[in-house]
Design an enzyme around this catalytic site. Structure first.
Site, PDB file in Angstrom:
ATOM      1  N   GLN A  58       0.617  -1.102  -0.115  1.00 60.64           N
ATOM      2  CA  GLN A  58       0.016   0.059   0.034  1.00 60.64           C
ATOM      3  C   GLN A  58       0.837   1.084   0.221  1.00 60.64           C
ATOM      4  O   GLN A  58       0.479   2.430   0.474  1.00 60.64           O
ATOM      5  CB  GLN A  58      -0.909  -0.082   1.248  1.00 60.64           C
ATOM      6  CG  GLN A  58      -1.799  -1.182   1.210  1.00 60.64           C
ATOM      7  CD  GLN A  58      -3.141  -1.079   1.868  1.00 60.64           C
ATOM      8  OE1 GLN A  58      -3.059  -0.659   3.182  1.00 60.64           O
ATOM      9  NE2 GLN A  58      -4.135  -1.636   1.663  1.00 60.64           N
TER      10      GLN A  58
ATOM     11  N   MET B  57     -27.711  16.162 -18.603  1.00 60.79           N
ATOM     12  CA  MET B  57     -26.724  17.198 -19.175  1.00 60.79           C
ATOM     13  C   MET B  57     -25.964  16.679 -20.467  1.00 60.79           C
ATOM     14  O   MET B  57     -25.809  17.212 -21.547  1.00 60.79           O
ATOM     15  CB  MET B  57     -25.722  17.727 -18.143  1.00 60.79           C
ATOM     16  CG  MET B  57     -24.912  19.175 -18.699  1.00 60.79           C
ATOM     17  SD  MET B  57     -26.154  20.203 -19.297  1.00 60.79           S
ATOM     18  CE  MET B  57     -26.147  21.393 -17.931  1.00 60.79           C
TER      19      MET B  57
HETATM   20  C1  LIG Z   1     -22.623  21.841 -15.675  1.00 60.77           C
HETATM   21  C2  LIG Z   1     -21.990  23.110 -15.403  1.00 60.77           C
HETATM   22  C3  LIG Z   1     -22.416  24.362 -15.773  1.00 60.77           C
HETATM   23  C4  LIG Z   1     -21.769  25.398 -15.416  1.00 60.77           C
HETATM   24  N1  LIG Z   1     -22.370  26.582 -15.896  1.00 60.77           N
HETATM   25  C5  LIG Z   1     -22.047  27.930 -15.556  1.00 60.77           C
HETATM   26  C6  LIG Z   1     -22.644  29.207 -15.799  1.00 60.77           C
HETATM   27  O1  LIG Z   1     -23.598  28.984 -16.544  1.00 60.77           O
HETATM   28  N2  LIG Z   1     -22.227  30.194 -15.160  1.00 60.77           N
HETATM   29  C7  LIG Z   1     -21.310  30.357 -14.284  1.00 60.77           C
HETATM   30  O2  LIG Z   1     -20.910  31.565 -13.619  1.00 60.77           O
HETATM   31  N3  LIG Z   1     -20.695  29.124 -14.054  1.00 60.77           N
HETATM   32  C8  LIG Z   1     -20.969  27.910 -14.472  1.00 60.77           C
HETATM   33  N4  LIG Z   1     -20.304  26.776 -14.169  1.00 60.77           N
HETATM   34  C9  LIG Z   1     -19.126  26.891 -12.992  1.00 60.77           C
HETATM   35  C10 LIG Z   1     -18.007  27.343 -13.686  1.00 60.77           C
HETATM   36  O3  LIG Z   1     -17.278  26.191 -14.219  1.00 60.77           O
HETATM   37  C11 LIG Z   1     -17.043  27.823 -12.740  1.00 60.77           C
HETATM   38  O4  LIG Z   1     -16.851  26.845 -11.347  1.00 60.77           O
HETATM   39  C12 LIG Z   1     -17.427  28.965 -11.898  1.00 60.77           C
HETATM   40  O5  LIG Z   1     -17.914  30.107 -13.074  1.00 60.77           O
HETATM   41  C13 LIG Z   1     -16.338  29.929 -11.331  1.00 60.77           C
HETATM   42  O6  LIG Z   1     -16.794  31.058 -10.359  1.00 60.77           O
HETATM   43  P1  LIG Z   1     -15.817  32.109  -9.721  1.00 60.77           P
HETATM   44  O7  LIG Z   1     -14.933  32.455 -10.858  1.00 60.77           O
HETATM   45  O8  LIG Z   1     -16.739  32.997  -9.170  1.00 60.77           O
HETATM   46  O9  LIG Z   1     -15.172  31.129  -8.583  1.00 60.77           O
HETATM   47  P2  LIG Z   1     -13.976  30.358  -8.220  1.00 60.77           P
HETATM   48  O10 LIG Z   1     -13.580  29.389  -9.211  1.00 60.77           O
HETATM   49  O11 LIG Z   1     -13.983  29.794  -6.953  1.00 60.77           O
HETATM   50  O12 LIG Z   1     -12.786  31.530  -8.493  1.00 60.77           O
HETATM   51  C14 LIG Z   1     -12.742  32.682  -7.495  1.00 60.77           C
HETATM   52  C15 LIG Z   1     -11.752  33.792  -7.734  1.00 60.77           C
HETATM   53  O13 LIG Z   1     -11.837  34.493  -6.612  1.00 60.77           O
HETATM   54  C16 LIG Z   1     -10.408  34.596  -5.981  1.00 60.77           C
HETATM   55  N5  LIG Z   1     -10.407  34.964  -4.576  1.00 60.77           N
HETATM   56  C17 LIG Z   1     -10.520  33.863  -3.557  1.00 60.77           C
HETATM   57  N6  LIG Z   1     -10.372  34.563  -2.398  1.00 60.77           N
HETATM   58  C18 LIG Z   1     -10.566  35.884  -2.701  1.00 60.77           C
HETATM   59  C19 LIG Z   1     -10.355  37.274  -1.987  1.00 60.77           C
HETATM   60  N7  LIG Z   1     -10.564  37.071  -0.769  1.00 60.77           N
HETATM   61  N8  LIG Z   1     -10.275  38.382  -2.454  1.00 60.77           N
HETATM   62  C20 LIG Z   1     -10.366  38.167  -3.860  1.00 60.77           C
HETATM   63  N9  LIG Z   1     -10.497  37.421  -4.643  1.00 60.77           N
HETATM   64  C21 LIG Z   1     -10.596  36.068  -4.166  1.00 60.77           C
HETATM   65  C22 LIG Z   1      -9.719  33.248  -6.574  1.00 60.77           C
HETATM   66  O14 LIG Z   1      -8.418  33.545  -6.438  1.00 60.77           O
HETATM   67  C23 LIG Z   1     -10.398  33.121  -7.746  1.00 60.77           C
HETATM   68  O15 LIG Z   1      -9.685  33.513  -8.954  1.00 60.77           O
HETATM   69  C24 LIG Z   1     -20.720  25.466 -14.417  1.00 60.77           C
HETATM   70  C25 LIG Z   1     -20.517  24.417 -13.916  1.00 60.77           C
HETATM   71  C26 LIG Z   1     -20.619  23.178 -14.321  1.00 60.77           C
HETATM   72  C27 LIG Z   1     -20.341  21.908 -13.661  1.00 60.77           C
HETATM   73  C1  LIG Z   2     -17.246  12.258 -12.178  1.00 60.49           C
HETATM   74  C2  LIG Z   2     -17.972  12.703 -13.510  1.00 60.49           C
HETATM   75  N1  LIG Z   2     -17.923  11.854 -14.422  1.00 60.49           N
HETATM   76  C3  LIG Z   2     -18.591  12.411 -15.629  1.00 60.49           C
HETATM   77  C4  LIG Z   2     -18.882  13.678 -15.759  1.00 60.49           C
HETATM   78  C5  LIG Z   2     -19.424  14.179 -17.035  1.00 60.49           C
HETATM   79  N2  LIG Z   2     -21.119  14.446 -16.929  1.00 60.49           N
HETATM   80  C6  LIG Z   2     -21.372  15.803 -16.545  1.00 60.49           C
HETATM   81  S1  LIG Z   2     -23.044  16.098 -16.268  1.00 60.49           S
HETATM   82  C7  LIG Z   2     -23.262  14.409 -16.391  1.00 60.49           C
HETATM   83  C8  LIG Z   2     -24.624  13.766 -16.446  1.00 60.49           C
HETATM   84  C9  LIG Z   2     -25.122  13.840 -15.141  1.00 60.49           C
HETATM   85  O1  LIG Z   2     -26.371  13.231 -14.814  1.00 60.49           O
HETATM   86  P1  LIG Z   2     -27.182  13.068 -13.647  1.00 60.49           P
HETATM   87  O2  LIG Z   2     -26.547  12.926 -12.512  1.00 60.49           O
HETATM   88  O3  LIG Z   2     -28.554  12.010 -13.906  1.00 60.49           O
HETATM   89  O4  LIG Z   2     -27.831  14.657 -13.629  1.00 60.49           O
HETATM   90  P2  LIG Z   2     -28.752  15.241 -14.601  1.00 60.49           P
HETATM   91  O5  LIG Z   2     -27.596  15.965 -15.892  1.00 60.49           O
HETATM   92  O6  LIG Z   2     -29.580  14.359 -15.301  1.00 60.49           O
HETATM   93  O7  LIG Z   2     -29.758  16.189 -13.856  1.00 60.49           O
HETATM   94  C10 LIG Z   2     -22.151  13.720 -16.786  1.00 60.49           C
HETATM   95  C11 LIG Z   2     -21.998  12.317 -17.021  1.00 60.49           C
HETATM   96  C12 LIG Z   2     -18.712  14.469 -14.609  1.00 60.49           C
HETATM   97  N3  LIG Z   2     -19.092  15.653 -14.608  1.00 60.49           N
HETATM   98  N4  LIG Z   2     -18.193  13.943 -13.318  1.00 60.49           N
END
Ligand SMILES: Cc1cc2nc3c(=O)[nH]c(=O)nc-3n(C[C@H](O)[C@H](O)[C@H](O)COP(=O)(O)OP(=O)(O)OC[C@H]3O[C@@H](n4cnc5c(N)ncnc54)[C@H](O)[C@@H]3O)c2cc1C
Ligand SMILES: Cc1ncc(C[n+]2csc(CCOP(=O)(O)OP(=O)(O)O)c2C)c(N)n1
Ligand SMILES: [Mg+2]
Length: 577
Positions: free
Chosen positions: A112, A473
């Protein structure tokens, strides 16, 4: 006083104010588990080490404190990788402790043995391999300091078995962190303040882009004061939701791929973007070449490596958002952007008509209905922890967050399986709050064994599974961009209600809209955890959608005439400029 390395681990955790730790034992961490029995820290036995890391993360996001997870070497440590990467992407402060084989065995492929500091190097803010008990106290103090200060993030401490077993003098005071090379306390240059003020004063169409940094720096009030004084509208990132009250008249809603249409259009028309604690993620910007080309940009950001990374800015104020804004605010003149605000209201146009909430009730159960009802019933006061997928976006659109730390979601890594364990962590952080999991049927199946953790701990977390029978999605992307070829997205799940019962929890199944309210009321009144299986419309899609890499205003909109389920029509979507 003399202590074993294992005792020092707990002495340090106590002094750091740790009350709960999430973990799973094994050979290389056994000395530390043995010592644990003598300390009043509550250990939550998880069912998979990924769960422990998400719990620590959920604990951190709900409380603002550092979350702690612990595991053994090898497979225990590698099972933590997804949770560590999740915390890294979203700047969440956690400390992960792993056991390691004896220091003399390192490099011998011992039982491990995994080089977990090597494995986690790119996904931790910092990590340590500790081979001597003497180094433990200093390491723990540094680790907690690094995890929580500046831009927060995960820190891993890998401790060899002999370091846990040997004894040394324990002196907490002498172990104070001294890290001359680490500079979490940067301050902007005074000249940058003046440049920012000039741009703010000149702006006719300003817009605040509020991100997760508001919550991390505790700048919610200051940003609100800034917005109100200057009459600047506020758009939020997914991770910023809750940082600015949803009901505030200046709050426009979420930006980005699944943001509100008028928000994305406003960004494209703005003449000044004030990016506060957000990192211009690609889900937020769309095509960088055409992103907000009319706008000057001011970025207030604690991490200098984020400046000009994705979007080139005119002024960068590097530092803690609250401190920087408190400096700036007294010099900012009161503003009135009535024309711009009216224009944005006009841009809302027919959005309401396209909103599924406002379509005639077809009798079908839509995820948007479930989440909107949940919001109303809980009066927006619950902590909602979502998984990843369509339901996550519907939650962002239909649950209106008024408070920071009330939405906990994996944004950057988009980790399916996050919700259930993260919610457990949130519940331990804030036991008096109502916690809801909103998960898809896919993601829930990834970490559902943690229902056993819930049962063993006797905690109440409400679980809403948005069950569409698809990896929704991904199915949506296949519908839009792969000619509806549904490769590997139809998904069989168990009977979730009966599954819950097998864990000794309450299960419920909801198939009609009229059942939502009574079922949620019943679940809330039940003293223990309830798993609710909401059987929703299977092929609904999240609108608007900016196709990956497309211009931010090239959104796919929900068709106005879309009463898909009612008419059986395909619900042809349209590209709206
Ligand atoms: C399926 C899916 C769809 C998505 N669609 C969207 C969407 O439509 N719109 C959207 O907005 N996001 C979306 N996201 C999320 C996206 O991917 C990012 O996670 C998100 O936009 C990041 O937001 P943020 O920059 O505010 O936060 P973070 O990524 O957490 O960044 C925070 C920032 O703030 C800074 N920071 C931290 N502490 C401080 C401080 N004390 N003072 C000043 N700065 C600081 C950090 O350095 C960093 O740069 C989606 C995610 C998924 C999984
Ligand atoms: C660990 C992981 N594997 C694959 C993906 C790619 N992925 C993004 S959304 C999604 C579908 C999610 O399906 P479900 O949990 O049923 O949510 P729904 O979109 O149907 O609301 C997948 C496979 C991911 N985001 N995370
Ligand atoms: Mg699904």
């Amino acid at each position: 006083m003399k202590r074993t390395g294992s005792q020092i681990v707990w002495e340090c955790l106590m002094r750091q104010g740790v009350d709960t730790i999430f973990g799973y034992p094994g050979g290389a961490i056994l000395p530390t588990y043995d010592a644990m029995l003598d300390y009043p820290i509550h250990h939550v036995l998880v069912r998979h080490e990924q769960g422990a890391t998400h719990m620590a993360d959920g604990y951190a996001r709900a409380s603002g404190k550092v979350g702690v997870a612990i595991a053994t070497s090898g497979p225990g440590a590698t099972n933590m990788v997804t949770g560590i990467a999740t915390a890294m992407m979203d700047s969440s402060p956690i400390v992960c402790i792993t056991g390691q084989v004896g220091s003399k065995l390192i490099g011998s492929d011992a039982f491990q043995e995994t080089d977990v500091t090597g494995v986690t190097l790119p996904i931790t803010k910092h990590n340590y391999l500790v081979t001597r008990a003497e180094d433990l106290a200093r390491t723990f103090r540094e680790a907690f300091y690094i995890a929580a200060s500046g831009r927060p993030g995960p820190v891993l401490i890998d401790i060899t078995k002999d370091a846990q077993q040997s004894s040394c003098e324990f002196d907490w005071e002498a172990a104070a962190p001294r890290l001359p090379g680490y500079r979490p306390d940067l301050r902007p240059l005074p000249t940058e303040y003046q440049k920012a003020l000039d741009l703010i004063q000149a702006a006719k169409r300003p817009l605040i882009l509020a991100g997760h940094g508001l919550i991390l720096s505790g700048a919610m009030k200051t940003v609100q004061e800034f917005a109100e004084k200057t009459n600047t509208p506020v758009a939020l990132t997914l991770l910023g939701l809750g940082a600015f009250p949803a009901s505030h008249p200046l709050n426009l809603g979420m930006m980005g791929m699944h943001g509100e249409a008028w928000v994305n259009n406003a960004i494209q028309e703005a003449d000044l973007l004030l990016a506060f604690g957000m990192r211009f993620d690609d889900r937020v910007t769309g095509n960088l070449k055409t992103y907000a080309v009319n706008a000057r940009k001011i970025h207030i950001e604690i991490d200098p490596s984020e400046i000009n990374k994705n979007v080139k800015v005119d002024v960068a104020l590097v530092g803690d958002l609250r401190e920087v804004l408190e400096e700036l605010l007294p010099h900012v003149l009161a503003g009135d952007h009535a024309e711009w605000l009216n224009h944005i209201t006009d841009m809302k146009g027919d959005s309401a008509v396209r909103d599924i909430q406002n379509l005639p009730d077809s009798g079908h159960l839509y995820a948007a209905h479930v989440i909107n009802d949940l919001w109303r019933i809980t009066e927006g006061r619950a902590i909602v922890v979502t998984d990843v997928g369509q339901h996550q976006m519907w939650e962002a659109q239909y649950y209106k967050h008024e408070q920071p730390r009330s939405l906990i979601t994996s944004g950057g890594l988009g980790t399916m399986g996050f919700a259930l364990p993260a919610a457990i962590g949130a519940k331990f952080a804030r036991p008096d709050d109502e916690v809801w999991v909103v998960a898809g049927d896919g993601g829930f199946q990834m970490t559902m064994p943690e229902l056993a953790t819930i049962a063993q701990e006797g905690i109440k977390v409400n679980v809403a599974i948005i069950n569409n029978g698809y990896l929704g999605m991904v199915r949506q992307w296949q519908e839009f961009f792969y000619e509806r070829r549904y490769a590997a997205t139809p998904l069989l799940g168990p009977d979730f209600a009966r599954l819950a019962e097998a864990f000794g929890l309450k299960g419920m199944t909801v198939t009609e809209r009229s059942q939502v309210k009574p079922a949620v009321d019943e679940a809330r009144a039940h003293p223990g955890t309830v798993v609710m299986d909401f059987r929703v419309e299977q092929e609904d899609s999240v609108f608007p959608m900016v196709p990956a890499g497309a211009d931010l205003n090239a959104m796919i909109r929900r068709p106005k005439r879309d009463v898909m389920a009612e008419t059986g029509a395909d619900g042809e979507w349209e590209l709206a400029k």
